[in-house]
Structure formats: C-alpha cells, structure tokens
Enzyme design. Structure first.
Site, PDB file in Angstrom:
ATOM      1  N   TYR A  96       4.153 103.122  64.864  1.00  0.00           N
ATOM      2  CA  TYR A  96       5.066 102.152  65.461  1.00  0.00           C
ATOM      3  C   TYR A  96       5.467 101.104  64.430  1.00  0.00           C
ATOM      4  O   TYR A  96       6.627 100.691  64.367  1.00  0.00           O
ATOM      5  CB  TYR A  96       4.413 101.483  66.681  1.00  0.00           C
ATOM      6  N   ASN A 119      12.304 106.930  76.499  1.00  0.00           N
ATOM      7  CA  ASN A 119      13.135 107.975  75.909  1.00  0.00           C
ATOM      8  C   ASN A 119      13.481 109.023  76.971  1.00  0.00           C
ATOM      9  O   ASN A 119      12.592 109.669  77.514  1.00  0.00           O
ATOM     10  CB  ASN A 119      12.364 108.613  74.747  1.00  0.00           C
ATOM     11  N   CYS A 127       9.807 111.620  70.444  1.00  0.00           N
ATOM     12  CA  CYS A 127       8.903 110.487  70.623  1.00  0.00           C
ATOM     13  C   CYS A 127       7.440 110.899  70.470  1.00  0.00           C
ATOM     14  O   CYS A 127       6.585 110.049  70.208  1.00  0.00           O
ATOM     15  CB  CYS A 127       9.137 109.801  71.958  1.00  0.00           C
ATOM     16  N   HIS A 128       7.154 112.191  70.562  1.00  0.00           N
ATOM     17  CA  HIS A 128       5.782 112.661  70.370  1.00  0.00           C
ATOM     18  C   HIS A 128       5.318 112.490  68.924  1.00  0.00           C
ATOM     19  O   HIS A 128       4.132 112.542  68.651  1.00  0.00           O
ATOM     20  CB  HIS A 128       5.642 114.129  70.813  1.00  0.00           C
ATOM     21  N   GLU A 154       3.991 121.821  65.924  1.00  0.00           N
ATOM     22  CA  GLU A 154       4.923 121.580  64.822  1.00  0.00           C
ATOM     23  C   GLU A 154       4.228 121.730  63.474  1.00  0.00           C
ATOM     24  O   GLU A 154       4.798 122.300  62.542  1.00  0.00           O
ATOM     25  CB  GLU A 154       5.564 120.200  64.941  1.00  0.00           C
TER      26      GLU A 154
END
Length: 175
Positions: A96, A119, A127-128, A154
């Site tokens: 953040y 979001n 946002c993950h 990912e």
C-alpha cells in the site's frame, strides 16, 4: 442499461456486469462490497464475449494483461488507485505504501486501502496484488484464501510459461 452473466472460474462463479455494454463489474460470490443482485441488470451473455475469453486465457496462464474495455465508476481518487493497480505487473506485488508513493501521496495508504477494497473489477484490475509493507496478506474482498491462491497461481504460471511447463492443476480443474 445494465446486463450481467455468470461464468465459472477456478475461484468460484464470477458475475460479470456491463453498463451500456462495457464491462463495469466482476464479482465473486461472498465478496465484500458486492452490490445487490438486483442492480446487475438483466441476464444477457452478449456484451461479455471478449471478457470471458480473456478470463479463460488468464486462468489458463496464457494472458497477463487484459485488453477488455472497462468502465470504472468511482471517485477520481478511486479511479486513480485502480489505474495504479493495473500497472502492477502480473505475478508481482506492491505494498500500500508503494502505491501511495506512486500516486504522489505517501500518506494515502489508508485511503488507498479503502479504494482498493471498493474495486468493482477484481482480477482484471488486480487488487489481489497489493500486500502489507512486510509482504503479508492483507484484506481482500474475495477473501484471503482466494487472494493467496491468485498470487500463487500468477507466480506459478509466470514461472511455468517461461519454462514451457504446466500450471497448477487445481486452479485449472474447475474452469
């Protein structure tokens, strides 16, 4: 005019919402800040062909950047946060604080977290990929377990793509 459809994914059903035939929402079941079903408009698959195909390619580990046109409805600050989220590379994370710095407002971490939580297009607006300053998982509207699975997917798909290998079978089995 709003329309919606529901597609299967390795992370459970995803509800796609279009406003004037432009993708404006992607919601998981039990998602925090999920709008009421009655606001999604009528069921209609028509405006979702590109988004559905891109999501299939993403879950297959073949797509890293979404090209689907998006309608991001929110305050100017929220939209600036969501645009920053789209700049986080596939398979990477940002804190953040790092995002607040990128926005030019290092003290905006808390407000950034609130915008991140609102979001409307999770996964596509990633946002993950936002974590705590120490790399720990922090809140996620879809739940921390899903967040961890998306990050692991990912990271695994990124490595597998470079080596020509397979992705995590448990993430592909449901799609």
């Amino acid at each position: 005019m709003k329309q919606h459809t529901v597609i299967d994914s390795p992370y459970g059903p995803l509800t796609l919402v279009a406003t004037d035939e432009v993708l404006s929402g992607l919601y998981m079941t039990d998602q925090r800040h999920r709008p009421p079903e009655e606001t999604f408009g009528r069921p209609d698959d028509t405006p979702f062909a590109e988004a559905t195909e891109e999501l299939r390619a993403y879950f297959a580990g073949e797509l890293k950047d979404f090209a689907t046109q998006l309608r991001l409805d929110g305050t100017p600050f929220q939209r600036s946060v969501w645009e920053q989220l789209r700049r986080i590379p596939y398979g990477e994370t940002r804190s953040y604080g790092e995002l607040a710095d990128a926005l030019g407002n290092p003290k905006a971490s808390r407000a950034l977290g609130l915008a991140n939580g609102k979001n409307p297009l999770g996964i596509i607006v990633p946002c993950h990929r936002v974590v705590g300053a120490d790399g720990s998982l922090t809140g996620y509207g879809g739940g921390l377990e899903r967040k961890q699975r998306l990050l692991d997917f990912e990271r695994g798909a990124r490595g597998a793509r470079g080596a020509g290998g397979a992705r995590g079978e448990e993430d592909l089995a449901l799609f």
